[in-house]
Write an enzyme that holds these catalytic residues in place. Structure first.
Site, PDB file in Angstrom:
ATOM      1  N   LYS A  39       0.829   9.859  -0.918  1.00  0.00           N
ATOM      2  CA  LYS A  39      -0.063  10.901  -0.392  1.00  0.00           C
ATOM      3  C   LYS A  39       0.608  11.669   0.752  1.00  0.00           C
ATOM      4  O   LYS A  39       0.366  12.861   0.926  1.00  0.00           O
ATOM      5  CB  LYS A  39      -1.374  10.272   0.093  1.00  0.00           C
ATOM      6  CG  LYS A  39      -2.274   9.756  -1.040  1.00  0.00           C
ATOM      7  CD  LYS A  39      -3.005  10.896  -1.731  1.00  0.00           C
ATOM      8  CE  LYS A  39      -4.025  10.388  -2.733  1.00  0.00           C
ATOM      9  NZ  LYS A  39      -4.780  11.478  -3.384  1.00  0.00           N
ATOM     10  N   ARG A  76     -14.484  -0.200   8.927  1.00  0.00           N
ATOM     11  CA  ARG A  76     -14.346   1.011   8.117  1.00  0.00           C
ATOM     12  C   ARG A  76     -15.551   1.895   8.435  1.00  0.00           C
ATOM     13  O   ARG A  76     -16.580   1.432   8.938  1.00  0.00           O
ATOM     14  CB  ARG A  76     -14.363   0.700   6.610  1.00  0.00           C
ATOM     15  CG  ARG A  76     -13.165  -0.073   6.084  1.00  0.00           C
ATOM     16  CD  ARG A  76     -11.868   0.706   6.147  1.00  0.00           C
ATOM     17  NE  ARG A  76     -10.775  -0.001   5.500  1.00  0.00           N
ATOM     18  CZ  ARG A  76      -9.987  -0.906   6.089  1.00  0.00           C
ATOM     19  NH1 ARG A  76     -10.193  -1.242   7.354  1.00  0.00           N
ATOM     20  NH2 ARG A  76      -9.002  -1.476   5.421  1.00  0.00           N
ATOM     21  N   GLN A 124      -8.678  -1.251  11.693  1.00  0.00           N
ATOM     22  CA  GLN A 124      -9.807  -0.390  12.071  1.00  0.00           C
ATOM     23  C   GLN A 124      -9.580   1.007  11.510  1.00  0.00           C
ATOM     24  O   GLN A 124      -8.454   1.434  11.303  1.00  0.00           O
ATOM     25  CB  GLN A 124      -9.946  -0.323  13.594  1.00  0.00           C
ATOM     26  CG  GLN A 124      -8.667   0.070  14.294  1.00  0.00           C
ATOM     27  CD  GLN A 124      -8.797   0.091  15.800  1.00  0.00           C
ATOM     28  OE1 GLN A 124      -9.870  -0.185  16.351  1.00  0.00           O
ATOM     29  NE2 GLN A 124      -7.723   0.433  16.488  1.00  0.00           N
ATOM     30  N   ASP A 146      -3.623  -4.500   5.382  1.00  0.00           N
ATOM     31  CA  ASP A 146      -5.004  -4.015   5.358  1.00  0.00           C
ATOM     32  C   ASP A 146      -5.344  -3.497   6.769  1.00  0.00           C
ATOM     33  O   ASP A 146      -5.301  -4.265   7.738  1.00  0.00           O
ATOM     34  CB  ASP A 146      -5.910  -5.202   5.002  1.00  0.00           C
ATOM     35  CG  ASP A 146      -7.306  -4.795   4.594  1.00  0.00           C
ATOM     36  OD1 ASP A 146      -7.646  -4.979   3.420  1.00  0.00           O
ATOM     37  OD2 ASP A 146      -8.056  -4.316   5.461  1.00  0.00           O
ATOM     38  N   PRO A 147      -5.634  -2.187   6.925  1.00  0.00           N
ATOM     39  CA  PRO A 147      -5.850  -1.665   8.284  1.00  0.00           C
ATOM     40  C   PRO A 147      -6.971  -2.392   9.039  1.00  0.00           C
ATOM     41  O   PRO A 147      -8.007  -2.713   8.464  1.00  0.00           O
ATOM     42  CB  PRO A 147      -6.210  -0.196   8.043  1.00  0.00           C
ATOM     43  CG  PRO A 147      -5.567   0.134   6.732  1.00  0.00           C
ATOM     44  CD  PRO A 147      -5.675  -1.126   5.918  1.00  0.00           C
ATOM     45  N   ARG A 194       0.818  -1.213   0.000  1.00  0.00           N
ATOM     46  CA  ARG A 194       0.000   0.000   0.000  1.00  0.00           C
ATOM     47  C   ARG A 194       0.854   1.265   0.000  1.00  0.00           C
ATOM     48  O   ARG A 194       0.330   2.370  -0.050  1.00  0.00           O
ATOM     49  CB  ARG A 194      -0.900   0.041   1.247  1.00  0.00           C
ATOM     50  CG  ARG A 194      -1.882  -1.103   1.352  1.00  0.00           C
ATOM     51  CD  ARG A 194      -2.688  -1.023   2.644  1.00  0.00           C
ATOM     52  NE  ARG A 194      -3.892  -0.249   2.498  1.00  0.00           N
ATOM     53  CZ  ARG A 194      -5.107  -0.777   2.268  1.00  0.00           C
ATOM     54  NH1 ARG A 194      -5.258  -2.072   2.167  1.00  0.00           N
ATOM     55  NH2 ARG A 194      -6.155   0.001   2.146  1.00  0.00           N
ATOM     56  N   TYR A 209       0.674   4.324  -2.403  1.00  0.00           N
ATOM     57  CA  TYR A 209      -0.443   5.245  -2.158  1.00  0.00           C
ATOM     58  C   TYR A 209      -0.250   6.014  -0.850  1.00  0.00           C
ATOM     59  O   TYR A 209      -0.293   7.245  -0.833  1.00  0.00           O
ATOM     60  CB  TYR A 209      -1.741   4.432  -2.129  1.00  0.00           C
ATOM     61  CG  TYR A 209      -2.997   5.270  -2.066  1.00  0.00           C
ATOM     62  CD1 TYR A 209      -3.434   5.980  -3.186  1.00  0.00           C
ATOM     63  CD2 TYR A 209      -3.758   5.334  -0.907  1.00  0.00           C
ATOM     64  CE1 TYR A 209      -4.585   6.747  -3.137  1.00  0.00           C
ATOM     65  CE2 TYR A 209      -4.920   6.093  -0.852  1.00  0.00           C
ATOM     66  CZ  TYR A 209      -5.335   6.797  -1.975  1.00  0.00           C
ATOM     67  OH  TYR A 209      -6.481   7.546  -1.923  1.00  0.00           O
ATOM     68  N   ASP A 210       0.011   5.274   0.235  1.00  0.00           N
ATOM     69  CA  ASP A 210       0.143   5.911   1.555  1.00  0.00           C
ATOM     70  C   ASP A 210       1.294   6.926   1.571  1.00  0.00           C
ATOM     71  O   ASP A 210       1.128   8.077   1.963  1.00  0.00           O
ATOM     72  CB  ASP A 210       0.446   4.868   2.649  1.00  0.00           C
ATOM     73  CG  ASP A 210      -0.612   3.792   2.764  1.00  0.00           C
ATOM     74  OD1 ASP A 210      -1.581   3.832   1.993  1.00  0.00           O
ATOM     75  OD2 ASP A 210      -0.464   2.905   3.625  1.00  0.00           O
ATOM     76  N   GLU A 211       2.464   6.458   1.142  1.00  0.00           N
ATOM     77  CA  GLU A 211       3.637   7.332   1.182  1.00  0.00           C
ATOM     78  C   GLU A 211       3.556   8.396   0.086  1.00  0.00           C
ATOM     79  O   GLU A 211       4.033   9.519   0.271  1.00  0.00           O
ATOM     80  CB  GLU A 211       4.936   6.526   1.050  1.00  0.00           C
ATOM     81  CG  GLU A 211       5.165   5.523   2.171  1.00  0.00           C
ATOM     82  CD  GLU A 211       5.518   6.164   3.520  1.00  0.00           C
ATOM     83  OE1 GLU A 211       5.248   7.355   3.730  1.00  0.00           O
ATOM     84  OE2 GLU A 211       6.066   5.441   4.372  1.00  0.00           O
TER      85      GLU A 211
HETATM   86  N1  UDP Z   1     -12.809  -5.926   1.369  1.00  0.00           N
HETATM   87  C1  UDP Z   1     -13.499  -7.130   1.448  1.00  0.00           C
HETATM   88  N2  UDP Z   1     -14.016  -7.641   0.305  1.00  0.00           N
HETATM   89  C2  UDP Z   1     -13.912  -7.023  -0.908  1.00  0.00           C
HETATM   90  C3  UDP Z   1     -13.214  -5.777  -0.961  1.00  0.00           C
HETATM   91  C4  UDP Z   1     -12.671  -5.277   0.199  1.00  0.00           C
HETATM   92  O1  UDP Z   1     -13.641  -7.732   2.517  1.00  0.00           O
HETATM   93  O2  UDP Z   1     -14.428  -7.551  -1.907  1.00  0.00           O
HETATM   94  C5  UDP Z   1     -12.269  -5.360   2.635  1.00  0.00           C
HETATM   95  C6  UDP Z   1     -10.810  -4.917   2.553  1.00  0.00           C
HETATM   96  O3  UDP Z   1      -9.951  -6.001   2.880  1.00  0.00           O
HETATM   97  C7  UDP Z   1     -10.783  -3.822   3.614  1.00  0.00           C
HETATM   98  C8  UDP Z   1     -12.174  -3.216   3.557  1.00  0.00           C
HETATM   99  O4  UDP Z   1     -13.000  -4.186   2.922  1.00  0.00           O
HETATM  100  O5  UDP Z   1     -10.587  -4.370   4.899  1.00  0.00           O
HETATM  101  C9  UDP Z   1     -12.233  -1.915   2.765  1.00  0.00           C
HETATM  102  O6  UDP Z   1     -11.612  -2.146   1.544  1.00  0.00           O
HETATM  103  P1  UDP Z   1     -11.619  -1.087   0.370  1.00  0.00           P
HETATM  104  O7  UDP Z   1     -10.809  -1.665  -0.736  1.00  0.00           O
HETATM  105  O8  UDP Z   1     -13.012  -0.692   0.046  1.00  0.00           O
HETATM  106  O9  UDP Z   1     -10.935   0.223   0.954  1.00  0.00           O
HETATM  107  P2  UDP Z   1      -9.656   0.483   1.902  1.00  0.00           P
HETATM  108  O10 UDP Z   1     -10.239   1.016   3.155  1.00  0.00           O
HETATM  109  O11 UDP Z   1      -8.939  -0.798   2.131  1.00  0.00           O
HETATM  110  O12 UDP Z   1      -8.869   1.455   1.140  1.00  0.00           O
END
Ligand code: UDP
Length: 320
Positions: free
Chosen positions: A151, A213, A279, A276-277, A144, A147-149
């Protein structure tokens, strides 16, 4: 008449912003190289005499050929599958070179410039909910990081242009946003779950679905963005969090989408992508205090409109 340049203007947020500013009687120049943006998002705007689309990559300098009053810098692939895949190097280039070129343009025109930054700058947050003062926990070499770095570097450039070049900057950090004009193939969770449910396909939950999220409806987000650009106090640069503080697990989101769409899709668990964060939830007290802004649309309301939109998109795709 105010002239606004919007980079990333054919994308999900960019095209919603173009429409909003045209409704307010602005002149709008929409810039995009269409890496992930879609011309269909601006089809209804093309007949407007105040609207101009220019196909251009912000990694190269841009001469608009007319005086600009404000720049919204939104250009960047934003969905994890897009920036983690074949666009990863382009993502860093777009974040950094795009910010540099747009800041130079803002300086040359004496225009105010807003940077669409992201909650991703907080990485895997050790503070919850996230305040703007939190400095983040980002893996600088992970999948990631482009994108993260990217931004984070763009934010740094914005603040140096403000400090050393006197450029008028506004920085917002956008949390997960959804709504009409999202690409059904975008790969993000809201678009995936709705399209899967509408097609009767399995709902793909990454990991155990306990990660959280906070989902903001697009109209609310655009309202906050426009308010931020309109702040006249030059000492108020941000960064300001914009998002909906309602927090849901991904499993809860799947259940809500399924209960709304119906059908007999099954929930299946897939591998959780790395970094993948766990929370994410914005502390929006700064936006509330300074912009007088709070999201108005609940997840239930926003999903209804979004489901209708995807229903139409899927029907179009399936049409012979
Ligand atoms: N996610 C999921 N199924 C999918 C797409 C995403 O479970 O088909 C999860 C992903 O692993 C993350 C969250 O949903 O934990 C949000 O993902 P998204 O790609 O929408 O945005 P992010 O917050 O990761 O940029």
């Amino acid at each position: 008449m105010t002239t606004s340049l919007i980079t990333g203007g054919t994308g999900f947020l960019g095209s919603n912003l173009c429409a909003r500013l045209l409704r307010e009687g602005r002149r709008v120049i929409c810039l995009d190289n269409n890496y992930t943006g879609r011309m269909e998002n601006i089809a209804e705007l093309q007949g407007n005499a105040n609207f101009r689309f220019v196909k251009h990559d912000v990694c190269a300098p841009f001469d608009p050929g007319e005086q600009l009053d404000e720049i919204y810098n939104l250009a960047c692939p934003a969905s994890p599958p897009a920036y983690q895949g074949r666009h990863s190097i382009d993502t860093t280039r777009t974040c950094v070179l795009g910010a540099l070129h747009m800041l130079e343009l803002a300086k040359a025109h004496g225009a105010r410039i807003l940077q669409a930054s992201t909650s991703e700058v907080y990485g895997e947050p050790l503070e919850h909910p996230q305040k703007e003062t939190y400095r983040g926990n980002v893996n600088p070499v992970g999948i990631r990081s482009c994108y993260d770095e990217g931004k984070r570097c763009a934010e740094s450039l914005f603040f140096d242009y403000h400090r050393h070049e006197g450029v008028s900057i506004r920085v917002i950090r956008i949390f997960n946003t959804y709504g009409p004009k999202m690409d059904p193939k975008d790969g993000r969770v809201v678009s995936n779950f709705i399209c899967q449910a509408l097609r009767g396909e399995d709902i793909t939950i990454y990991g155990d679905g306990s990660q959280t999220r906070s989902f903001c409806y697009v109209d609310d987000l655009i309202e906050g963005m426009v308010r931020m650009m309109a702040v006249e106090d030059e000492t108020f640069t941000g960064p300001v969090n914009l998002g909906n503080p309602g927090e849901f697990t991904i499993r809860e989101l799947a259940d809500i989408v399924l209960s709304k769409v119906g059908g007999d899709s099954k929930l299946v668990h897939c591998e959780l992508p790395s970094d993948d964060p766990t929370q994410r939830r914005p502390d929006i007290s700064l936006a509330q205090r300074v912009l007088g802004w709070s999201p108005r649309v609940t997840l239930a309301q926003g999903l209804d409109t979004t489901i209708q939109y995807f229903q139409k998109q899927i029907t179009q795709i399936n049409r012979p």
